[in-house]
Design an enzyme around this catalytic site. Structure first.
Site, PDB file in Angstrom:
ATOM      1  N   LEU A  63     -19.297 -20.361 -15.628  1.00 44.05           N
ATOM      2  CA  LEU A  63     -19.889 -19.497 -14.608  1.00 44.05           C
ATOM      3  C   LEU A  63     -21.234 -20.015 -14.106  1.00 44.05           C
ATOM      4  CD1 LEU A  63     -19.030 -15.935 -15.982  1.00 44.05           C
ATOM      5  CD2 LEU A  63     -17.895 -17.208 -14.151  1.00 44.05           C
ATOM      6  N   ARG A  64     -21.793 -21.014 -14.799  1.00 44.72           N
ATOM      7  CA  ARG A  64     -23.000 -21.747 -14.384  1.00 44.72           C
ATOM      8  C   ARG A  64     -24.315 -20.973 -14.482  1.00 44.72           C
ATOM      9  NH1 ARG A  64     -20.722 -26.444 -15.295  1.00 44.72           N
ATOM     10  NH2 ARG A  64     -19.378 -27.256 -13.646  1.00 44.72           N
ATOM     11  N   ASN A  94     -22.732 -23.867 -21.584  1.00 47.09           N
ATOM     12  CA  ASN A  94     -23.564 -24.972 -21.068  1.00 47.09           C
ATOM     13  C   ASN A  94     -24.331 -24.553 -19.818  1.00 47.09           C
ATOM     14  OD1 ASN A  94     -21.117 -24.910 -19.641  1.00 47.09           O
ATOM     15  ND2 ASN A  94     -21.234 -27.073 -19.130  1.00 47.09           N
ATOM     16  N   ASP A 151     -18.725 -27.212 -26.190  1.00 44.70           N
ATOM     17  CA  ASP A 151     -17.967 -27.576 -24.998  1.00 44.70           C
ATOM     18  C   ASP A 151     -18.187 -29.033 -24.603  1.00 44.70           C
ATOM     19  OD1 ASP A 151     -16.136 -26.876 -22.892  1.00 44.70           O
ATOM     20  OD2 ASP A 151     -17.844 -26.988 -21.534  1.00 44.70           O
ATOM     21  N   HIS A 178     -14.208 -29.403 -27.523  1.00 46.79           N
ATOM     22  CA  HIS A 178     -13.869 -30.403 -26.509  1.00 46.79           C
ATOM     23  C   HIS A 178     -13.754 -31.728 -27.249  1.00 46.79           C
ATOM     24  CE1 HIS A 178     -14.838 -32.392 -22.396  1.00 46.79           C
ATOM     25  NE2 HIS A 178     -14.594 -33.362 -23.253  1.00 46.79           N
ATOM     26  N   HIS A 231      -8.630 -27.824 -23.572  1.00 45.34           N
ATOM     27  CA  HIS A 231      -7.979 -28.629 -22.515  1.00 45.34           C
ATOM     28  C   HIS A 231      -7.307 -29.907 -23.033  1.00 45.34           C
ATOM     29  CE1 HIS A 231     -11.945 -30.337 -22.947  1.00 45.34           C
ATOM     30  NE2 HIS A 231     -12.534 -29.502 -22.098  1.00 45.34           N
ATOM     31  N   ASP A 304     -10.528 -24.162 -17.141  1.00 40.99           N
ATOM     32  CA  ASP A 304     -11.721 -25.009 -17.229  1.00 40.99           C
ATOM     33  C   ASP A 304     -12.427 -25.018 -15.868  1.00 40.99           C
ATOM     34  OD1 ASP A 304     -13.705 -26.665 -18.159  1.00 40.99           O
ATOM     35  OD2 ASP A 304     -12.470 -28.482 -18.202  1.00 40.99           O
TER      36      ASP A 304
END
Length: 424
Positions: A63-64, A94, A151, A178, A231, A304
């Site tokens: 979502l930043r 992140n 992540d 990740h 992922h 993702d």
């Protein structure tokens, strides 16, 4: 005022329910499921010819916010989620500052509250995602974090990761990883193989992912912790998870539509728009992902969702950031690739995007049952349309699927009994 959804094909993968009936919602809960229901004063939605399913659960979203609001905000990301039928999502940590403390977890949850989408921010494994000191997992869980992850900055120090898995188990949290060896992948832009050779660029080798999936599987087995592979993208990585599950290891994994729809050849056609970490792989890897979805090795389909500014993606391939947006099109892409090809039944596709990801993190989501949360998506599984990034609610326009023909369209998204998206 309640809602009465009339005459839709109600599919609840968690219970195996699949019938054309009515669904009644009152005070944010499902209060009826059956034929000929009535609800005086309720808003009536005619769902004839449509599928009524649990609101989708996306375990992997960027979502930043805070810190990168030029790429996305919680509000725009949640608007995109609603348009895609997603009612619950896990936000990656992140951000700037990283979600490594209860205060940032609380901030993101507070910003999400007005949107109607339930946002569960994952907590960072290490302070500042620097891979040096662990965060307070118990405090993160109390603040509402459903899992911990570093992540895109995965922990390379195996002693610290082993310590993290033990701490995660003690806190009752899964660890999402990740899996790429950072020494092997550098900041390279694409898969190591024929396309990277043709372009004269260094690539991210498949073994970089597979080594860390094997490492995580072994550490999960040794510690008894639950590790979730983010992922997954290579055939050998899928097979490592398959074998670990057969041994009873507490390991789960997810994949994304771009890994079962696209290959590394897309980089030749679209350049940086097809740059993602881990990278798009070979046709053989793509087939292995499809096989892993079909046999149950892969537990969840996620997006993702990783928005970037247009000017960033306009850079040359080696300098552009990795990532694609996907919240608004993941259901349509999955239906197109998995259901309309005959690979998976409709209930299975829905389950991979609702009940199964909810089960991975033990969430109260992804089900349609009397007394349960009224999180619902209503979609037309047959409608054909073309992806148009200019119509996205997300700030991000970075998708390789612009102009892609798809089949299956969200008509309504309902969160706790409130319509948060209606087509048109």
């Amino acid at each position: 005022m309640g809602l009465l959804i009339k005459g839709g094909r109600v599919i609840d993968p968690a219970s195996g329910f699949d019938q054309t009936v009515d669904l009644r919602i009152e005070n944010g809960r499902i209060t009826g499921l059956g034929p000929g229901l009535d609800s005086p004063g309720a808003q009536v939605i005619s769902a004839a010819g449509m599928v009524v399913a649990p609101g989708l659960v996306d375990l992997h979203v960027h979502l930043r916010e805070p810190g990168f609001e030029e790429k996305e905000t919680v509000a725009t990301g949640c608007a995109a989620a609603a348009r895609g039928g997603v009612t619950t999502l896990v936000a990656m940590p992140n951000t700037r500052p990283a979600a490594d403390c209860p205060e940032v977890i609380a901030l993101v949850r507070e910003k999400a509250e007005p949107t109607g989408v339930r946002v569960l921010p994952a907590g960072a494994v290490s302070v500042g995602q620097r891979g040096q000191a662990l965060t307070d997992f118990a405090a993160l869980r109390r603040a509402g974090a459903p899992a911990v992850t570093d992540d895109g900055m995965p922990i390379q120090n195996q002693a610290l990761l082993r310590q993290a898995l033990r701490a995660a188990k003690a806190a009752g949290l899964p660890l999402l990883d990740h899996c790429e060896d950072r020494d092997l992948v550098g900041n390279y832009a694409l898969n190591e193989g024929e396309v990277s050779q043709a372009l004269g660029l260094p690539g991210r080798p498949a073994i970089a992912e597979e080594l860390q999936v094997m490492r995580d599987a072994m550490l999960a087995e040794e510690t008894g912790a639950h590790v979730h592979i983010c992922h997954i993208s290579t055939g050998k990585a899928v097979d490592i998870v398959r074998q670990a599950k057969a041994r009873g290891v507490s390991i789960t994994c997810e994949t994304c539509p771009h890994y079962f729809l696209l290959t590394q050849q897309e980089v030749l056609r679209q350049g940086a728009m097809a740059r993602v970490n881990p990278p798009l792989r070979t046709p053989e890897d793509r087939q292995a992902i499809l096989d892993g979805l079909a046999d149950g090795t892969i537990d969840a389909i996620v997006t993702d969702h990783a928005p970037h500014c247009q000017q960033e993606k306009d850079r040359p391939l080696p300098q552009a950031p990795s990532g694609m947006v996907g919240l608004e099109i993941s259901l349509a892409l999955s239906l197109t690739a998995l259901y309309h090809t005959g690979l998976l039944p409709l209930s299975r596709v829905i389950g991979l995007m609702s009940a199964s990801p909810a089960a991975v993190l033990g969430l109260d989501a992804g089900r349609l049952e009397v007394g349960g949360r009224a999180d619902v998506v209503i979609f037309d599984p047959e409608e054909r349309w073309t992806v148009d990034r200019e119509r996205f609610a997300s700030k991000g326009r970075n998708t390789p699927f612009h102009g892609f023909p798809v089949q299956g369209r969200v008509k309504y998204t309902i969160s706790q009994g409130t319509i948060i998206y209606q087509e048109g």
